[in-house]
Design an enzyme around this catalytic site. Sequence first.
Site, mmCIF file in Angstrom:
data_model
loop_
_atom_site.group_PDB
_atom_site.id
_atom_site.type_symbol
_atom_site.label_atom_id
_atom_site.label_comp_id
_atom_site.label_asym_id
_atom_site.label_seq_id
_atom_site.Cartn_x
_atom_site.Cartn_y
_atom_site.Cartn_z
ATOM 1 N N ASP A 98 0.868 -1.180 0.000
ATOM 2 C CA ASP A 98 0.000 0.000 0.000
ATOM 3 C C ASP A 98 0.906 1.233 0.000
ATOM 4 O O ASP A 98 2.118 1.134 0.189
ATOM 5 C CB ASP A 98 -0.957 -0.043 1.199
ATOM 6 C CG ASP A 98 -2.165 0.877 1.003
ATOM 7 O OD1 ASP A 98 -2.231 1.586 -0.019
ATOM 8 O OD2 ASP A 98 -3.041 0.893 1.893
ATOM 9 N N ASP A 137 -3.852 7.037 -3.859
ATOM 10 C CA ASP A 137 -5.212 7.491 -4.139
ATOM 11 C C ASP A 137 -5.653 8.487 -3.080
ATOM 12 O O ASP A 137 -5.031 8.615 -2.031
ATOM 13 C CB ASP A 137 -6.163 6.277 -4.181
ATOM 14 C CG ASP A 137 -6.017 5.371 -2.973
ATOM 15 O OD1 ASP A 137 -4.863 5.110 -2.550
ATOM 16 O OD2 ASP A 137 -7.040 4.915 -2.428
ATOM 17 N N CYS A 287 -11.654 -23.285 20.202
ATOM 18 C CA CYS A 287 -11.006 -23.298 18.892
ATOM 19 C C CYS A 287 -10.006 -24.445 18.835
ATOM 20 O O CYS A 287 -9.316 -24.700 19.819
ATOM 21 C CB CYS A 287 -10.299 -21.948 18.702
ATOM 22 S SG CYS A 287 -9.158 -21.919 17.316
ATOM 23 N N CYS A 289 -7.330 -24.622 16.810
ATOM 24 C CA CYS A 289 -6.079 -24.275 16.124
ATOM 25 C C CYS A 289 -4.883 -24.708 16.981
ATOM 26 O O CYS A 289 -5.037 -25.002 18.159
ATOM 27 C CB CYS A 289 -6.042 -22.781 15.789
ATOM 28 S SG CYS A 289 -5.438 -21.732 17.120
ATOM 29 N N CYS A 292 -4.548 -22.919 20.356
ATOM 30 C CA CYS A 292 -5.572 -23.228 21.356
ATOM 31 C C CYS A 292 -5.556 -24.700 21.751
ATOM 32 O O CYS A 292 -6.100 -25.059 22.786
ATOM 33 C CB CYS A 292 -6.941 -22.814 20.847
ATOM 34 S SG CYS A 292 -6.993 -21.067 20.436
HETATM 35 N N1 GUN Z 1 -6.414 1.129 3.247
HETATM 36 C C1 GUN Z 1 -7.696 1.158 3.678
HETATM 37 N N2 GUN Z 1 -8.458 1.888 2.842
HETATM 38 C C2 GUN Z 1 -7.662 2.335 1.857
HETATM 39 C C3 GUN Z 1 -7.893 3.136 0.688
HETATM 40 O O1 GUN Z 1 -8.995 3.602 0.401
HETATM 41 N N3 GUN Z 1 -6.793 3.370 -0.112
HETATM 42 C C4 GUN Z 1 -5.554 2.871 0.197
HETATM 43 N N4 GUN Z 1 -4.549 3.102 -0.643
HETATM 44 N N5 GUN Z 1 -5.318 2.118 1.290
HETATM 45 C C5 GUN Z 1 -6.370 1.866 2.108
HETATM 46 ZN ZN ZN Z 2 -7.311 -20.909 18.214
#
Ligand code: GUN
Ligand code: ZN
Length: 669
Positions: A98, A137, A287, A289, A292
């Site tokens: 991201d 964005d 759970c 897993c 757990c």
């Molecule tokens: N992480 C959570 N929402 C968004 C988003 O709208 N854009 C970006 N780039 N990362 C995010």
């Molecule tokens: Zn678990």
Amino acid sequence: MSPEGCSFEITHTDLAGRIGRLSVNGRTVTTPALMPVVNPNLLSLPGALTPAEMRSDMGFEMIITNSYIIRKGKELKDRALSMGLHDLLDFDGVIMTDSGTFQSYVYGSGDREVEVDPLEIVEFQRDIGSDIGTILDRFTPPDVGYEDALAYLNTTMERAGASVPHKGEMELAIPVQGGVHMDLRTRSGAAVRELGAAYAPIGGVVPLLESYSYARLVDVIVAAKKGLGPAMPAHLFGAGHPMVLPLASALGCDLFDSASYAKFAADGRYMTQDRTLHIEDMEELPCPCPVCSRNDAKDLRSMSGSLRTAAISRHNLWVLGSIMASIRTAIREGTLWELVERSGATNPSMASAVRKLSDHTDYIEREAPRSTRRFMCVSDHSLDRPEFTRTANDLAERIPPAQKAFTHFIREPGASHRPHVEGSARAVHVAGGAVAVITPLGAIPYAVWEMYPFSQLVISEVDSLPPAMRSLYDSAMSSLGPDVCDLDEADIVNAAGREEFDRFKAALMTRMQFGSYEGRGADDILFGGSPDRIELVRSRRTGKLRNVKLPSRGGEHVLSLRAQDGLFSLKWKGAQLLHASTGGGYMRVIVEDGTGEFNAKGYNVFNKFVLDADPGIRAGDEVLVVDREDGLYAVGKAVVGAAAMIDAKAGIAVKVREGRDKALPDEAS
Ligand code: GUN
Ligand code: ZN
């Protein structure tokens, strides 16, 4: 396929959800999938859950990390640039990054600390070897008005356009924004698709999730997906909440990311399938897993800070992984609706989101397959399933009123009549005609009772029907008038003989499944409007109808009945007959010149060769494979709906059953 680049193949569908294979740089992810969010700064803590462990022990094929965070720490940045992201994180699956958009949103873009340059951050993601990098964005939360949302959208698209030349080999994720303005969401989706993106996140939804505005979220996802089209892999950004996963998958979201598994763990919050509990309040760990099974609640509580966080993170991620596996299993089985309906029972916000699906029946119906393996009616929500609308329309359009009742097959009702069909569906004899009464659809012709969805319907007895179904049942019964009595199947057999009734039934089923072309029913085309021309072949073991042949044409096999959904598969001869008497795209999948020859030999049709398709085609439908000049090459079963086969660049459009040069031996398939 070349190992570079990004492709997405849909192999199964259920509702608007699908099983996909996302391939990026030669690495493949089965979707719907959840990406654990990895914070590289926390990997050196004692006992930390590592990306390698996520992959080898838990089966996560894709992770997401934040390039903005990597770039901010001098040492981390240098290591990322010199080693590359896959070595830095020691993960050999797909890595998405991201861009810092979310940090700008949370901390404010006026904050000098989070100043990010839109092109530098794309180049940085490229330079550290991210598989899928995200543009910077403009995050558009739900409280932004229309004009501002439009301006933010323009900023996002300008940055997207400017980023493309800088992406190198990296795939570029361009988020869909638009806030809660549905036309902007659709426009944004369409713009992302037009830019040629191969991967699209739906952004700006975190505030909706945090305020439990799940019904709004449904509208936002559908609006975005309408713009993106069915072929694009869609990622719901910031959605890792257990409860929304089935719902969002059912609407066609393919990827999710979750930081919550780690954030919750840091606060001692333990996830279950439908809520979170606090480890301080827990007596037992419900759970199975590895965490757990090896520890009890007291063990977890007595662990020191980072070890405890790591242990609960592991558990939380196991839970999320198992939810994703349940969703994929449900899609393959065709039971995703049941999962969604169950998530609606967990809290009122989810319940209203599930109700909201009924506003989008048209969208879901277009993507939904023709049949599924079973059809449980558990609550009144089941009435919103797309099959009901679809079947009601088909019944109204395809079955002429005169054929809905068929007096001449029924003898006068006798003294004792055992209901023939189960549950609250009743086969009844009404003033001269026979119909099967089925709760949510009113009265349906008895002759189509064995077809999907009726054949798969599991529904309770009349007295215990949920209220809306009960009232539909009652009004269907009263619409039939007072002279209704139960019908025994023996009534039919005795009146006209099984053979004659079954021929009538096969004709009506043909009409119900294949409809008509320019007013002429498919039954008329195949059997010349006369059921006498039908020869039925029954299973020797069960006596059930298997094949339909044409005695007038030397006993040629035209249709086979599939036991699992009561629908026909079309044989080559049947395909030729339907093809010869129809045109205008009816049941057609039109393929590129030259490729039909392969289908004629029995090879499947690939989406990339599909030029056009009958808009009525749904996944699971029988289709005719033709070229531009309407030359027939093959008959087969659609893997995806018409829109997806036209749109998609990868994957199979039609599984060819028989081709012109290669007719397979008789069998139901
Ligand atoms: N992480 C959570 N929402 C968004 C988003 O709208 N854009 C970006 N780039 N990362 C995010
Ligand atoms: Zn678990």
